[in-house]
Design a protein around this motif. Sequence first.
Motif, PDB file in Angstrom:
ATOM      1  N   ALA A   1      16.554   1.999  -1.809  1.00  0.00           N
ATOM      2  CA  ALA A   1      16.997   2.586  -3.077  1.00  0.00           C
ATOM      3  C   ALA A   1      16.036   3.683  -3.532  1.00  0.00           C
ATOM      4  N   ARG A   2      14.753   3.445  -3.364  1.00  0.00           N
ATOM      5  CA  ARG A   2      13.763   4.448  -3.767  1.00  0.00           C
ATOM      6  C   ARG A   2      13.805   5.681  -2.867  1.00  0.00           C
ATOM      7  N   ILE A   3      14.042   5.490  -1.581  1.00  0.00           N
ATOM      8  CA  ILE A   3      14.185   6.624  -0.672  1.00  0.00           C
ATOM      9  C   ILE A   3      15.343   7.502  -1.135  1.00  0.00           C
ATOM     10  N   ALA A   4      16.469   6.869  -1.436  1.00  0.00           N
ATOM     11  CA  ALA A   4      17.646   7.618  -1.885  1.00  0.00           C
ATOM     12  C   ALA A   4      17.349   8.359  -3.183  1.00  0.00           C
ATOM     13  N   TYR A   5      16.701   7.680  -4.128  1.00  0.00           N
ATOM     14  CA  TYR A   5      16.399   8.300  -5.415  1.00  0.00           C
ATOM     15  C   TYR A   5      15.438   9.475  -5.257  1.00  0.00           C
TER      16      TYR A   5
ATOM     17  N   LEU B   1       0.824  -1.204   0.000  1.00  0.00           N
ATOM     18  CA  LEU B   1       0.000   0.000   0.000  1.00  0.00           C
ATOM     19  C   LEU B   1       0.863   1.262   0.000  1.00  0.00           C
ATOM     20  N   TYR B   2       1.885   1.282   0.851  1.00  0.00           N
ATOM     21  CA  TYR B   2       2.778   2.437   0.887  1.00  0.00           C
ATOM     22  C   TYR B   2       3.568   2.563  -0.415  1.00  0.00           C
ATOM     23  N   ALA B   3       4.000   1.444  -0.981  1.00  0.00           N
ATOM     24  CA  ALA B   3       4.770   1.465  -2.217  1.00  0.00           C
ATOM     25  C   ALA B   3       3.944   2.033  -3.375  1.00  0.00           C
ATOM     26  N   VAL B   4       2.685   1.645  -3.459  1.00  0.00           N
ATOM     27  CA  VAL B   4       1.811   2.166  -4.513  1.00  0.00           C
ATOM     28  C   VAL B   4       1.637   3.678  -4.344  1.00  0.00           C
ATOM     29  N   GLY B   5       1.405   4.116  -3.127  1.00  0.00           N
ATOM     30  CA  GLY B   5       1.265   5.549  -2.861  1.00  0.00           C
ATOM     31  C   GLY B   5       2.536   6.314  -3.188  1.00  0.00           C
ATOM     32  N   ALA B   6       3.673   5.723  -2.843  1.00  0.00           N
ATOM     33  CA  ALA B   6       4.956   6.362  -3.122  1.00  0.00           C
ATOM     34  C   ALA B   6       5.187   6.480  -4.627  1.00  0.00           C
TER      35      ALA B   6
ATOM     36  N   GLN C   1       9.704   5.435   3.123  1.00  0.00           N
ATOM     37  CA  GLN C   1      10.201   5.197   4.482  1.00  0.00           C
ATOM     38  C   GLN C   1       9.191   4.358   5.266  1.00  0.00           C
ATOM     39  N   SER C   2       7.914   4.669   5.100  1.00  0.00           N
ATOM     40  CA  SER C   2       6.871   3.870   5.756  1.00  0.00           C
ATOM     41  C   SER C   2       6.844   2.454   5.200  1.00  0.00           C
ATOM     42  N   ALA C   3       7.004   2.327   3.879  1.00  0.00           N
ATOM     43  CA  ALA C   3       7.049   0.997   3.270  1.00  0.00           C
ATOM     44  C   ALA C   3       8.218   0.198   3.834  1.00  0.00           C
ATOM     45  N   LEU C   4       9.359   0.858   3.979  1.00  0.00           N
ATOM     46  CA  LEU C   4      10.541   0.187   4.516  1.00  0.00           C
ATOM     47  C   LEU C   4      10.264  -0.396   5.894  1.00  0.00           C
ATOM     48  N   SER C   5       9.538   0.329   6.709  1.00  0.00           N
ATOM     49  CA  SER C   5       9.258  -0.168   8.061  1.00  0.00           C
ATOM     50  C   SER C   5       8.319  -1.372   8.053  1.00  0.00           C
ATOM     51  N   HIS C   6       7.637  -1.617   6.935  1.00  0.00           N
ATOM     52  CA  HIS C   6       6.732  -2.760   6.824  1.00  0.00           C
ATOM     53  C   HIS C   6       7.271  -3.862   5.903  1.00  0.00           C
ATOM     54  N   ALA C   7       8.471  -3.675   5.375  1.00  0.00           N
ATOM     55  CA  ALA C   7       9.042  -4.661   4.446  1.00  0.00           C
ATOM     56  C   ALA C   7       9.310  -5.974   5.167  1.00  0.00           C
ATOM     57  N   ARG C   8       8.941  -7.062   4.535  1.00  0.00           N
ATOM     58  CA  ARG C   8       9.114  -8.382   5.140  1.00  0.00           C
ATOM     59  C   ARG C   8      10.326  -9.132   4.606  1.00  0.00           C
TER      60      ARG C   8
ATOM     61  N   GLY D   1       5.706  14.044  -9.207  1.00  0.00           N
ATOM     62  CA  GLY D   1       6.784  14.962  -8.867  1.00  0.00           C
ATOM     63  C   GLY D   1       6.792  15.385  -7.410  1.00  0.00           C
ATOM     64  N   GLU D   2       6.056  14.685  -6.577  1.00  0.00           N
ATOM     65  CA  GLU D   2       6.007  14.978  -5.139  1.00  0.00           C
ATOM     66  C   GLU D   2       7.072  14.132  -4.439  1.00  0.00           C
ATOM     67  N   TRP D   3       8.337  14.525  -4.636  1.00  0.00           N
ATOM     68  CA  TRP D   3       9.468  13.702  -4.212  1.00  0.00           C
ATOM     69  C   TRP D   3       9.551  13.548  -2.705  1.00  0.00           C
ATOM     70  N   GLY D   4       9.279  14.612  -1.964  1.00  0.00           N
ATOM     71  CA  GLY D   4       9.319  14.526  -0.508  1.00  0.00           C
ATOM     72  C   GLY D   4       8.278  13.565   0.039  1.00  0.00           C
ATOM     73  N   LYS D   5       7.078  13.670  -0.499  1.00  0.00           N
ATOM     74  CA  LYS D   5       6.001  12.767  -0.082  1.00  0.00           C
ATOM     75  C   LYS D   5       6.347  11.329  -0.457  1.00  0.00           C
ATOM     76  N   ALA D   6       6.903  11.145  -1.655  1.00  0.00           N
ATOM     77  CA  ALA D   6       7.281   9.802  -2.100  1.00  0.00           C
ATOM     78  C   ALA D   6       8.336   9.206  -1.167  1.00  0.00           C
ATOM     79  N   ALA D   7       9.335  10.000  -0.802  1.00  0.00           N
ATOM     80  CA  ALA D   7      10.383   9.516   0.101  1.00  0.00           C
ATOM     81  C   ALA D   7       9.798   9.134   1.458  1.00  0.00           C
TER      82      ALA D   7
END
Length: 67
Positions: A54-58, A15-20, A37-44, A27-33
């Motif tokens: 990688a996406r956070i960095a990009y 869900l977070y990845a789709v939103g990101a 970050q939220s997706a990362l905390s839920h990654a299994r 072009g909402e890079w801050g929101k995407a990052a």
Amino acid sequence: MNMKTENSAHNNYGLYAVGAGRAARNGEWGKAAELWQSALSHARTSHCRHWAEARIAYCSKSGGENL
């Protein structure tokens, strides 16, 4: 509770990845990052964690932000 709702409730990473992805395409890079970050905390898996990092960095670089 139907099966689709039940499965989506357990896939917060997705869900977070789709939103990101949507935020990045808009072009909402801050929101995407932030959403990555939220997706990362839920990654299994390590693959999902690596992808989110990688996406956070990009997104941070694209938006000129430092998280």
